[in-house]
Motif scaffolding. Structure first.
Motif, PDB file in Angstrom:
ATOM      1  N   ALA A   7       0.840  -1.311   0.076  1.00  0.00           N
ATOM      2  CA  ALA A   7      -0.059   0.047  -0.002  1.00  0.00           C
ATOM      3  C   ALA A   7       0.870   1.210   0.126  1.00  0.00           C
ATOM      4  O   ALA A   7       0.532   2.088  -0.521  1.00  0.00           O
ATOM      5  N   SER A   8       2.296   1.030   0.686  1.00  0.00           N
ATOM      6  CA  SER A   8       2.923   2.332   0.821  1.00  0.00           C
ATOM      7  C   SER A   8       3.949   2.448  -0.362  1.00  0.00           C
ATOM      8  O   SER A   8       4.498   3.466  -0.510  1.00  0.00           O
ATOM      9  N   ALA A   9       3.934   1.471  -1.329  1.00  0.00           N
ATOM     10  CA  ALA A   9       5.040   1.568  -2.193  1.00  0.00           C
ATOM     11  C   ALA A   9       4.388   2.472  -3.203  1.00  0.00           C
ATOM     12  O   ALA A   9       3.202   2.351  -3.548  1.00  0.00           O
ATOM     13  N   PRO A  10       5.407   3.042  -4.242  1.00  0.00           N
ATOM     14  CA  PRO A  10       5.065   3.962  -5.261  1.00  0.00           C
ATOM     15  C   PRO A  10       4.338   2.982  -6.349  1.00  0.00           C
ATOM     16  O   PRO A  10       4.823   1.793  -6.463  1.00  0.00           O
ATOM     17  N   GLN A  11       3.196   3.491  -7.120  1.00  0.00           N
ATOM     18  CA  GLN A  11       2.707   2.756  -8.047  1.00  0.00           C
ATOM     19  C   GLN A  11       3.735   2.324  -9.211  1.00  0.00           C
ATOM     20  O   GLN A  11       4.285   3.370  -9.845  1.00  0.00           O
ATOM     21  N   THR A  12       3.959   1.311  -9.749  1.00  0.00           N
ATOM     22  CA  THR A  12       4.565   0.973 -10.947  1.00  0.00           C
ATOM     23  C   THR A  12       3.833   0.560 -12.189  1.00  0.00           C
ATOM     24  O   THR A  12       2.557   0.414 -11.954  1.00  0.00           O
ATOM     25  N   SER A  13       4.431   0.610 -13.119  1.00  0.00           N
ATOM     26  CA  SER A  13       3.780   0.418 -14.479  1.00  0.00           C
ATOM     27  C   SER A  13       2.794  -1.037 -14.489  1.00  0.00           C
ATOM     28  O   SER A  13       2.064  -1.283 -15.149  1.00  0.00           O
ATOM     29  N   ILE A  14       3.214  -2.072 -13.666  1.00  0.00           N
ATOM     30  CA  ILE A  14       2.738  -3.412 -13.644  1.00  0.00           C
ATOM     31  C   ILE A  14       1.734  -3.638 -12.405  1.00  0.00           C
ATOM     32  O   ILE A  14       1.008  -4.363 -12.399  1.00  0.00           O
ATOM     33  N   ASP A  15       1.427  -2.383 -11.596  1.00  0.00           N
ATOM     34  CA  ASP A  15       0.626  -2.592 -10.348  1.00  0.00           C
ATOM     35  C   ASP A  15      -0.729  -2.875 -10.825  1.00  0.00           C
ATOM     36  O   ASP A  15      -1.609  -3.652 -10.259  1.00  0.00           O
ATOM     37  N   PRO A  16      -1.259  -2.131 -12.148  1.00  0.00           N
ATOM     38  CA  PRO A  16      -2.749  -2.550 -12.429  1.00  0.00           C
ATOM     39  C   PRO A  16      -2.835  -4.104 -13.011  1.00  0.00           C
ATOM     40  O   PRO A  16      -4.038  -4.431 -12.769  1.00  0.00           O
ATOM     41  N   TYR A  17      -1.797  -4.539 -13.533  1.00  0.00           N
ATOM     42  CA  TYR A  17      -1.953  -5.864 -13.835  1.00  0.00           C
ATOM     43  C   TYR A  17      -1.558  -6.741 -12.594  1.00  0.00           C
ATOM     44  O   TYR A  17      -2.262  -7.693 -12.684  1.00  0.00           O
ATOM     45  N   LEU A  18      -1.084  -6.376 -11.641  1.00  0.00           N
ATOM     46  CA  LEU A  18      -1.096  -7.120 -10.419  1.00  0.00           C
ATOM     47  C   LEU A  18      -2.454  -7.096  -9.806  1.00  0.00           C
ATOM     48  O   LEU A  18      -3.011  -8.285  -9.261  1.00  0.00           O
ATOM     49  N   ALA A  19      -2.895  -6.014  -9.725  1.00  0.00           N
ATOM     50  CA  ALA A  19      -4.409  -5.895  -9.206  1.00  0.00           C
ATOM     51  C   ALA A  19      -5.437  -6.857 -10.064  1.00  0.00           C
ATOM     52  O   ALA A  19      -6.495  -7.295  -9.368  1.00  0.00           O
ATOM     53  N   ILE A  20      -5.223  -6.961 -11.470  1.00  0.00           N
ATOM     54  CA  ILE A  20      -6.114  -7.855 -12.192  1.00  0.00           C
ATOM     55  C   ILE A  20      -5.792  -9.321 -11.953  1.00  0.00           C
ATOM     56  O   ILE A  20      -6.787 -10.119 -11.537  1.00  0.00           O
ATOM     57  N   LEU A  21      -4.541  -9.684 -11.479  1.00  0.00           N
ATOM     58  CA  LEU A  21      -4.448 -10.994 -11.053  1.00  0.00           C
ATOM     59  C   LEU A  21      -4.770 -11.330  -9.529  1.00  0.00           C
ATOM     60  O   LEU A  21      -5.528 -12.329  -9.342  1.00  0.00           O
ATOM     61  N   GLN A  22      -4.691 -10.298  -8.765  1.00  0.00           N
ATOM     62  CA  GLN A  22      -5.594 -10.476  -7.386  1.00  0.00           C
ATOM     63  C   GLN A  22      -6.896 -10.493  -7.530  1.00  0.00           C
ATOM     64  O   GLN A  22      -7.550 -11.384  -6.819  1.00  0.00           O
ATOM     65  N   PHE A  23      -7.554  -9.946  -8.462  1.00  0.00           N
ATOM     66  CA  PHE A  23      -9.073  -9.848  -8.628  1.00  0.00           C
ATOM     67  C   PHE A  23      -9.377 -11.268  -9.068  1.00  0.00           C
ATOM     68  O   PHE A  23     -10.204 -11.930  -8.456  1.00  0.00           O
ATOM     69  N   ALA A  24      -8.486 -11.855 -10.038  1.00  0.00           N
ATOM     70  CA  ALA A  24      -8.975 -13.266 -10.433  1.00  0.00           C
ATOM     71  C   ALA A  24      -8.727 -14.271  -9.427  1.00  0.00           C
ATOM     72  O   ALA A  24      -9.465 -15.076  -9.560  1.00  0.00           O
ATOM     73  N   GLU A  25      -7.745 -14.145  -8.603  1.00  0.00           N
ATOM     74  CA  GLU A  25      -7.669 -14.887  -7.504  1.00  0.00           C
ATOM     75  C   GLU A  25      -8.781 -14.877  -6.496  1.00  0.00           C
ATOM     76  O   GLU A  25      -9.170 -15.863  -5.852  1.00  0.00           O
ATOM     77  N   LEU A  26      -9.507 -13.513  -6.386  1.00  0.00           N
ATOM     78  CA  LEU A  26     -10.543 -13.617  -5.346  1.00  0.00           C
ATOM     79  C   LEU A  26     -11.492 -14.160  -6.013  1.00  0.00           C
ATOM     80  O   LEU A  26     -12.554 -14.761  -5.577  1.00  0.00           O
ATOM     81  N   GLU A  27     -11.739 -14.035  -7.503  1.00  0.00           N
ATOM     82  CA  GLU A  27     -12.808 -14.758  -8.130  1.00  0.00           C
ATOM     83  C   GLU A  27     -12.868 -16.275  -7.888  1.00  0.00           C
ATOM     84  O   GLU A  27     -13.967 -16.685  -7.864  1.00  0.00           O
ATOM     85  N   LEU A  28     -11.669 -16.858  -8.140  1.00  0.00           N
ATOM     86  CA  LEU A  28     -11.556 -18.283  -7.877  1.00  0.00           C
ATOM     87  C   LEU A  28     -11.927 -18.831  -6.507  1.00  0.00           C
ATOM     88  O   LEU A  28     -12.557 -19.428  -6.298  1.00  0.00           O
ATOM     89  N   GLU A  29     -11.353 -17.925  -5.597  1.00  0.00           N
ATOM     90  CA  GLU A  29     -11.616 -18.082  -4.264  1.00  0.00           C
ATOM     91  C   GLU A  29     -13.126 -18.338  -3.948  1.00  0.00           C
ATOM     92  O   GLU A  29     -13.803 -19.215  -3.286  1.00  0.00           O
ATOM     93  N   LEU A  30     -13.862 -17.175  -4.472  1.00  0.00           N
ATOM     94  CA  LEU A  30     -15.202 -17.136  -4.094  1.00  0.00           C
ATOM     95  C   LEU A  30     -16.136 -18.323  -4.913  1.00  0.00           C
ATOM     96  O   LEU A  30     -16.935 -18.798  -4.343  1.00  0.00           O
ATOM     97  N   ALA A  31     -15.516 -18.522  -6.096  1.00  0.00           N
ATOM     98  CA  ALA A  31     -16.369 -19.790  -6.947  1.00  0.00           C
ATOM     99  C   ALA A  31     -16.045 -20.917  -6.038  1.00  0.00           C
ATOM    100  O   ALA A  31     -17.002 -21.769  -6.224  1.00  0.00           O
ATOM    101  N   GLY A  32     -14.805 -21.352  -5.728  1.00  0.00           N
ATOM    102  CA  GLY A  32     -14.741 -22.489  -5.069  1.00  0.00           C
ATOM    103  C   GLY A  32     -15.300 -22.651  -3.664  1.00  0.00           C
ATOM    104  O   GLY A  32     -15.578 -23.695  -3.354  1.00  0.00           O
ATOM    105  N   ARG A  33     -15.953 -21.425  -3.197  1.00  0.00           N
ATOM    106  CA  ARG A  33     -16.464 -21.556  -1.871  1.00  0.00           C
ATOM    107  C   ARG A  33     -18.086 -21.413  -2.176  1.00  0.00           C
ATOM    108  O   ARG A  33     -18.811 -21.558  -1.298  1.00  0.00           O
ATOM    109  N   GLY A  34     -18.334 -21.427  -3.396  1.00  0.00           N
ATOM    110  CA  GLY A  34     -19.780 -21.080  -3.944  1.00  0.00           C
ATOM    111  C   GLY A  34     -20.332 -19.876  -3.322  1.00  0.00           C
ATOM    112  O   GLY A  34     -21.614 -19.856  -3.333  1.00  0.00           O
ATOM    113  N   GLU A  35     -19.625 -18.913  -3.315  1.00  0.00           N
ATOM    114  CA  GLU A  35     -20.171 -17.539  -2.824  1.00  0.00           C
ATOM    115  C   GLU A  35     -20.481 -16.803  -4.298  1.00  0.00           C
ATOM    116  O   GLU A  35     -20.094 -15.625  -4.495  1.00  0.00           O
TER     117      GLU A  35
END
Length: 117
Positions: A7-35
Motif C-alpha cells: 500500500a505504501s510503495a509507489p505505483q509501478t507500471s505493472i501495478d494495474p496488472y497485479l491488481a487484475i491477477l489479485q482480482f482473478a484469484e479472489l474470483e477463484l476463491e469465491l467460486a470455489g466456496r460457492g459464494e
C-alpha cells in the motif's frame, strides 16, 4: 511483501496488472466456496480494473496477465461445476417430487367447484 508495504510503495507500471491477477484469484476463491452473490457483486470491479489498461502491456506485465488468465479460466470451471451440481440437485428434487406424487391418493376425476359462496 506485506499488505502495508504494497500500500505504501509507489505505483509501478505493472501495478494495474497485479491488481487484475489479485482480482482473478479472489474470483477463484469465491467460486470455489460457492459464494455466487458475493462474486456477482464484484462484477463492476472488473470494469474499473481494466478501464485504464493500455492496449500494449509493459514487458513485466505479460507473466501477470498470463497467470490472471489461467486463474480466471479456473474460476470459470468452478462456476460450471457449481452450475452442474445445482442442476443435478434440481433434477433429483424433480424426480423425488414425481415419486412422491405417485404414492399420493389420486385426485378426483373432473373439476370440483367450490360452492360455499
Amino acid at each position: 511483501m506485506s499488505d502495508h508495504t504494497l500500500a505504501s510503495a509507489p505505483q509501478t507500471s505493472i501495478d494495474p496488472y497485479l491488481a487484475i491477477l489479485q482480482f482473478a484469484e479472489l474470483e477463484l476463491e469465491l467460486a470455489g466456496r460457492g459464494e455466487i452473490e458475493h462474486l456477482a457483486s464484484l462484477a463492476a470491479r472488473w470494469d474499473s480494473l481494466t478501464a485504464g489498461i493500455p492496449p500494449a502491456a509493459p514487458a513485466g506485465a505479460a507473466a501477470l496477465l498470463e497467470r490472471a488468465m489461467l486463474v480466471h479460466e479456473r474460476a470459470q470451471i468452478e462456476l460450471i461445476r457449481l452450475r452442474e451440481a445445482l442442476l443435478a440437485d434440481l433434477n433429483t428434487t424433480v424426480r423425488a417430487r414425481r415419486a412422491a406424487r405417485g404414492y399420493s391418493p389420486s385426485a378426483p376425476q373432473g373439476a370440483v367447484l367450490d360452492q360455499t359462496v
